[in-house]
Write a protein that holds these residues in place. Structure first.
Motif, PDB file in Angstrom:
ATOM      1  N   UNK A   1       1.013  -1.345   0.095  1.00 42.31           N
ATOM      2  CA  UNK A   1       0.254  -0.054  -0.675  1.00 42.31           C
ATOM      3  C   UNK A   1       1.029   1.117  -0.109  1.00 42.31           C
ATOM      4  N   UNK A   2       2.464   1.282   1.065  1.00 45.39           N
ATOM      5  CA  UNK A   2       2.831   2.967   1.382  1.00 45.39           C
ATOM      6  C   UNK A   2       3.724   2.461  -0.339  1.00 45.39           C
ATOM      7  N   UNK A   3       3.849   1.099  -0.759  1.00 46.99           N
ATOM      8  CA  UNK A   3       4.918   1.851  -2.265  1.00 46.99           C
ATOM      9  C   UNK A   3       3.780   1.860  -3.276  1.00 46.99           C
ATOM     10  N   UNK A   4       2.888   1.628  -3.815  1.00 50.93           N
ATOM     11  CA  UNK A   4       2.298   2.255  -3.991  1.00 50.93           C
ATOM     12  C   UNK A   4       0.984   3.896  -4.091  1.00 50.93           C
ATOM     13  N   UNK A   5       1.669   4.755  -3.099  1.00 55.08           N
ATOM     14  CA  UNK A   5       1.641   5.944  -2.767  1.00 55.08           C
ATOM     15  C   UNK A   5       0.423   6.109  -2.232  1.00 55.08           C
ATOM     16  N   UNK A   6       0.185   4.843  -1.138  1.00 52.74           N
ATOM     17  CA  UNK A   6      -1.237   5.349   0.199  1.00 52.74           C
ATOM     18  C   UNK A   6       0.167   5.999   1.664  1.00 52.74           C
ATOM     19  N   UNK A   7      -1.718   5.964   1.985  1.00 43.19           N
ATOM     20  CA  UNK A   7      -0.931   6.747   3.738  1.00 43.19           C
ATOM     21  C   UNK A   7      -1.048   5.942   4.541  1.00 43.19           C
ATOM     22  N   UNK A   8      -0.194   6.003   5.976  1.00 43.73           N
ATOM     23  CA  UNK A   8       0.024   5.343   6.738  1.00 43.73           C
ATOM     24  C   UNK A   8      -1.437   4.435   7.171  1.00 43.73           C
ATOM     25  N   UNK A   9      -2.196   5.103   7.220  1.00 43.18           N
ATOM     26  CA  UNK A   9      -3.757   4.767   7.630  1.00 43.18           C
ATOM     27  C   UNK A   9      -4.751   4.333   6.840  1.00 43.18           C
ATOM     28  N   UNK A  10      -3.919   3.969   5.663  1.00 42.49           N
ATOM     29  CA  UNK A  10      -4.505   2.732   4.331  1.00 42.49           C
ATOM     30  C   UNK A  10      -3.594   1.792   4.812  1.00 42.49           C
TER      31      UNK A  10
ATOM     32  N   UNK B   1      -1.223 -10.117  25.290  1.00 42.93           N
ATOM     33  CA  UNK B   1      -2.115 -11.140  24.270  1.00 42.93           C
ATOM     34  C   UNK B   1      -1.207  -9.442  23.267  1.00 42.93           C
ATOM     35  N   UNK B   2      -2.317  -9.301  22.152  1.00 44.27           N
ATOM     36  CA  UNK B   2      -2.636  -7.840  21.076  1.00 44.27           C
ATOM     37  C   UNK B   2      -1.486  -7.942  20.443  1.00 44.27           C
ATOM     38  N   UNK B   3      -0.502  -6.414  19.908  1.00 44.99           N
ATOM     39  CA  UNK B   3       0.363  -6.591  18.698  1.00 44.99           C
ATOM     40  C   UNK B   3      -0.052  -5.109  18.451  1.00 44.99           C
ATOM     41  N   UNK B   4       1.396  -4.527  17.742  1.00 50.42           N
ATOM     42  CA  UNK B   4       1.621  -3.609  18.108  1.00 50.42           C
ATOM     43  C   UNK B   4       1.852  -3.237  16.454  1.00 50.42           C
ATOM     44  N   UNK B   5       1.731  -2.220  15.528  1.00 48.99           N
ATOM     45  CA  UNK B   5       2.148  -1.197  14.476  1.00 48.99           C
ATOM     46  C   UNK B   5       2.425  -0.048  14.290  1.00 48.99           C
ATOM     47  N   UNK B   6       3.391   0.205  13.888  1.00 49.07           N
ATOM     48  CA  UNK B   6       4.379   1.497  13.459  1.00 49.07           C
ATOM     49  C   UNK B   6       4.535   1.226  12.380  1.00 49.07           C
ATOM     50  N   UNK B   7       4.116   2.895  11.758  1.00 52.87           N
ATOM     51  CA  UNK B   7       4.163   3.322  10.360  1.00 52.87           C
ATOM     52  C   UNK B   7       4.587   4.648   9.921  1.00 52.87           C
ATOM     53  N   UNK B   8       5.343   4.852   8.888  1.00 52.46           N
ATOM     54  CA  UNK B   8       6.123   6.484   9.181  1.00 52.46           C
ATOM     55  C   UNK B   8       5.338   6.152   7.140  1.00 52.46           C
ATOM     56  N   UNK B   9       4.735   6.946   6.924  1.00 53.16           N
ATOM     57  CA  UNK B   9       4.595   7.150   4.971  1.00 53.16           C
ATOM     58  C   UNK B   9       5.100   7.946   4.345  1.00 53.16           C
ATOM     59  N   UNK B  10       5.116   8.144   3.185  1.00 52.47           N
ATOM     60  CA  UNK B  10       5.602   8.704   2.106  1.00 52.47           C
ATOM     61  C   UNK B  10       5.576  10.832   2.531  1.00 52.47           C
ATOM     62  N   UNK B  11       4.829  10.363   3.055  1.00 54.09           N
ATOM     63  CA  UNK B  11       4.035  11.782   3.526  1.00 54.09           C
ATOM     64  C   UNK B  11       4.286  12.729   4.834  1.00 54.09           C
ATOM     65  N   UNK B  12       5.271  12.199   4.961  1.00 52.67           N
ATOM     66  CA  UNK B  12       5.743  12.237   6.209  1.00 52.67           C
ATOM     67  C   UNK B  12       4.521  12.126   7.396  1.00 52.67           C
ATOM     68  N   UNK B  13       3.316  11.547   7.694  1.00 48.05           N
ATOM     69  CA  UNK B  13       3.016  11.237   8.601  1.00 48.05           C
ATOM     70  C   UNK B  13       2.969  10.220   9.410  1.00 48.05           C
ATOM     71  N   UNK B  14       2.781   9.446  10.685  1.00 50.72           N
ATOM     72  CA  UNK B  14       3.369   9.140  11.575  1.00 50.72           C
ATOM     73  C   UNK B  14       2.115   8.226  12.022  1.00 50.72           C
ATOM     74  N   UNK B  15       1.904   6.915  12.238  1.00 48.60           N
ATOM     75  CA  UNK B  15       0.956   6.032  13.260  1.00 48.60           C
ATOM     76  C   UNK B  15       1.200   5.381  13.693  1.00 48.60           C
ATOM     77  N   UNK B  16       0.646   5.717  15.152  1.00 52.31           N
ATOM     78  CA  UNK B  16       1.030   4.459  17.032  1.00 52.31           C
ATOM     79  C   UNK B  16      -0.201   3.986  16.868  1.00 52.31           C
ATOM     80  N   UNK B  17      -0.365   2.626  16.435  1.00 51.68           N
ATOM     81  CA  UNK B  17      -1.024   1.445  16.862  1.00 51.68           C
ATOM     82  C   UNK B  17      -1.443   0.185  17.828  1.00 51.68           C
ATOM     83  N   UNK B  18      -1.797   0.309  18.867  1.00 56.46           N
ATOM     84  CA  UNK B  18      -1.903  -0.671  19.500  1.00 56.46           C
ATOM     85  C   UNK B  18      -3.147  -1.519  19.139  1.00 56.46           C
ATOM     86  N   UNK B  19      -3.390  -2.939  18.795  1.00 54.25           N
ATOM     87  CA  UNK B  19      -4.415  -3.562  18.659  1.00 54.25           C
ATOM     88  C   UNK B  19      -4.691  -5.087  19.351  1.00 54.25           C
TER      89      UNK B  19
END
Length: 596
Positions: free
Chosen positions: A78-87, A417-435
């Protein structure tokens, strides 16, 4: 395929995954199969080799770190195709719900912290599960004599299931920050569910260890125990029911989950659970809402450490630990100092005392949120650390509070239990999500290809202590307190680190240790997340068995701590931002960092 890759991947057998038992957490080893090695791309193998060598993955444009290579690859596409961290997060989450269903999924909830590069602003989304509105009562987890149920008597079945929040959170994040077409974000999850994925060593070992509870319900048993035997590592597992659920989400959005046949099946599964039916209703699903909340930030050195406020205790407790340590020169002490770990351990104990007294869903109970991370209050609490040994007694403090309510200390049990995701996209947005779905395999109830959470057992089973109400008691519509700590660290108004972890209430200690290692001890992100764990929440100092952390046992004992060597299986995923990107993935689990 290079032999070194096989050997390196086989080294994953040294990692362990924490698995909840009623009184303590047993562990199961991870191993890798040749079949898995053959299925891995060179890019994934390189990322695993970097992790096992203790070297961060670096990139210039974007990066993602999450708990399973298949999920990371889905997000990377998704990121390689230009998507955002949310995508990318949507793609990652729907694959995680398939390949590590014991940890998170559509039947659970999540907390998301977002830094928006275009506005320079940070916000958080609360996708935590809620207690049923009509039938949940404060005494839901008490027997006819008013005594709290045993933990797993409450967990297994419908009684523990709260209204899932993850599908609504995925849609809300995409609505706000998405750039890619919504339906395409489900493509990898649908393909893997239809064609099958190779069962990971971690999933196989956890299924084997929980086989008795998984066997309680026919749909769950049929999936995880086909023919009466636990899933085996390396076998190909398909989930056509999950693929169909993803198709509904792709075409109808979250409305297809919170209404219609899927919602009806969730309610039917919960309310008809043999031996332990629950009280979730169709109205609970239809009325569920994601809540945007202000981030909670605390000062640490030259940084602002920001994360999720109530109903999570993560950012507050993490901020308290770091805030109390601000006046101590941990950098000079170094990571090999027992005195440094004394300070960290007792700061954690003090913070957990405040957590147990004050922290809960602030929509239901007044909380001294600002007071708990006020620098003056934390400086006052830090004075208690000026001792020659472990604190003999630890109790909650008295932060500035604009209400005069009296709370009793919480007694809820939060297991890993649980899982964590960290993402920085090509636009500079930053996402940190625990699920999460809370306990491993959640309520053990399965419907439409996904497991349902047991989040209601994160509430205190007791409502009062000595006549004084407990802030985290169960109430209709309330969100249970959590320790999830998705974090973004800021410096001079810009993000410099995204980090988080699974691990029950030890999440807070895992994240605190890693930030200290990175900020004070000069470690890169991979070194910081790999550093052996020492965690103290309630007095006993847990040190990670089989690592150099055990070398602190004598020194900590001499300082007055009771020390307990044990497996401490975090799942830290971190990205450092500045002069490029550097990613670290926890060697204790199967995740990787990828970037370009």
């Amino acid at each position: 395929m290079r032999l070194v890759s096989v050997l390196l991947l086989s080294a994953l057998g040294c990692a362990t995954q924490g698995f909840a038992q009623e009184a303590a957490d047993a562990v199961a080893p991870e191993t890798a199969t040749e079949g898995q090695v053959q299925a891995m791309t060179e890019e994934v193998i390189a990322a695993l080799e970097a992790k096992l060598d203790g070297v961060p993955v670096t990139s210039e444009t974007w990066m993602i770190a999450a708990a399973n290579p298949l999920a990371v690859e889905a997000g990377a596409r998704v990121l390689r195709a230009g998507g955002s961290a949310a995508d990318a997060m949507v793609a990652v989450q729907v694959v995680l719900g398939l390949v590590e269903p014991q940890s998170s999924g559509l039947g659970g909830g999540a907390f998301l912290v977002w830094y928006d590069a275009a506005t320079g602003q940070m916000t958080t989304l609360d996708g935590r599960e809620t207690a049923p509105l009509a039938a949940a009562t404060p005494t839901l987890f008490q027997d006819e004599n008013g005594e709290p149920l045993k933990f797993f008597d409450a967990v297994v079945g419908g009684l523990s299931v709260g209204t899932p929040g993850t599908p609504a959170l995925l849609e809300e994040a995409h609505r706000r920050w998405g750039r890619s077409a919504w339906p395409g974000l489900f493509a990898d999850g649908i393909r893997l569910a239809d064609e099958g994925f190779l069962v990971s060593p971690r999933l196989a070992s956890l299924v084997e260890n929980d086989a008795e509870r998984l066997s309680h319900f026919p749909e769950t048993a049929e999936y995880f125990l086909p023919g009466g035997e636990p899933l085996q590592q390396g076998q190909r597992q398909m989930n056509p029911a999950y693929a169909e659920t993803l198709r509904v989400l792709a075409s109808d959005g979250a409305a297809g989950f919170y209404g219609g046949e899927i919602a009806a099946d969730i309610v039917r599964t919960v309310r008809n659970a043999p031996g332990n039916p629950g009280v979730l209703s169709g109205a609970d699903l239809a009325l569920y809402q994601v809540i945007e909340r202000e981030p909670v930030c605390a000062e640490y050195r030259a940084y602002e450490v920001c994360g999720m406020g109530p109903p999570s205790s993560g950012a507050l407790t993490l901020g308290q630990i770091l805030g109390m340590l601000n006046s101590y020169d941990l950098a000079a002490m170094g990571s090999e100092s027992a005195e440094a770990w004394r300070l960290i351990g007792d700061a954690s104990r003090l913070a957990f005392a405040d957590r147990g007294r004050y922290m809960a869903d602030s929509d239901f109970v007044p909380m001294p949120t600002s007071g708990l991370v006020d620098p003056a209050y934390l400086s006052q609490r830090a004075e208690l650390l000026d001792s020659e040994g472990a604190l003999a007694e630890v109790g909650p403090g008295q932060p500035e509070f604009d209400h005069a309510l009296n709370w009793a200390d919480d007694v809820s049990l939060e297991l890993p239990s649980t899982s964590h995701i960290s993402i920085v996209d090509g636009y500079g947005n930053v996402l940190s999500m625990t699920t999460t779905i809370e306990n491993g395999f959640g309520s053990r109830l399965m419907t439409n290809g996904f497991l349902l959470n047991n989040e209601l057992t994160d509430f205190s089973f007791k409502t009062h202590s000595n006549g004084v109400p407990i802030a985290n008691r169960l109430e209709p519509g309330k969100r249970p307190r959590s320790s999830m700590s998705p974090t973004i660290v800021m410096q001079d108004g810009a993000p410099v680190l995204a980090i988080g972890s699974p691990g029950g209430s030890r999440i807070i200690g895992y994240v605190a240790k890693s930030i200290i290692a990175w900020a004070d001890w000069g470690m890169d992100v991979q070194q910081a997340v790999s550093l052996p764990h020492l965690v103290n929440r309630f007095g006993t100092y847990d040190v990670e068995a089989g690592t150099s952390a055990e070398g602190f046992s004598d020194g900590l004992t001499e300082l007055g701590f009771e020390v307990n060597p044990r497996d401490l299986t975090s799942g830290l995923h971190a990205i450092e931002i500045g002069g490029g990107l550097s990613g670290g993935a926890d060697p204790r689990r199967e995740g990787i960092a990828l970037g370009e």
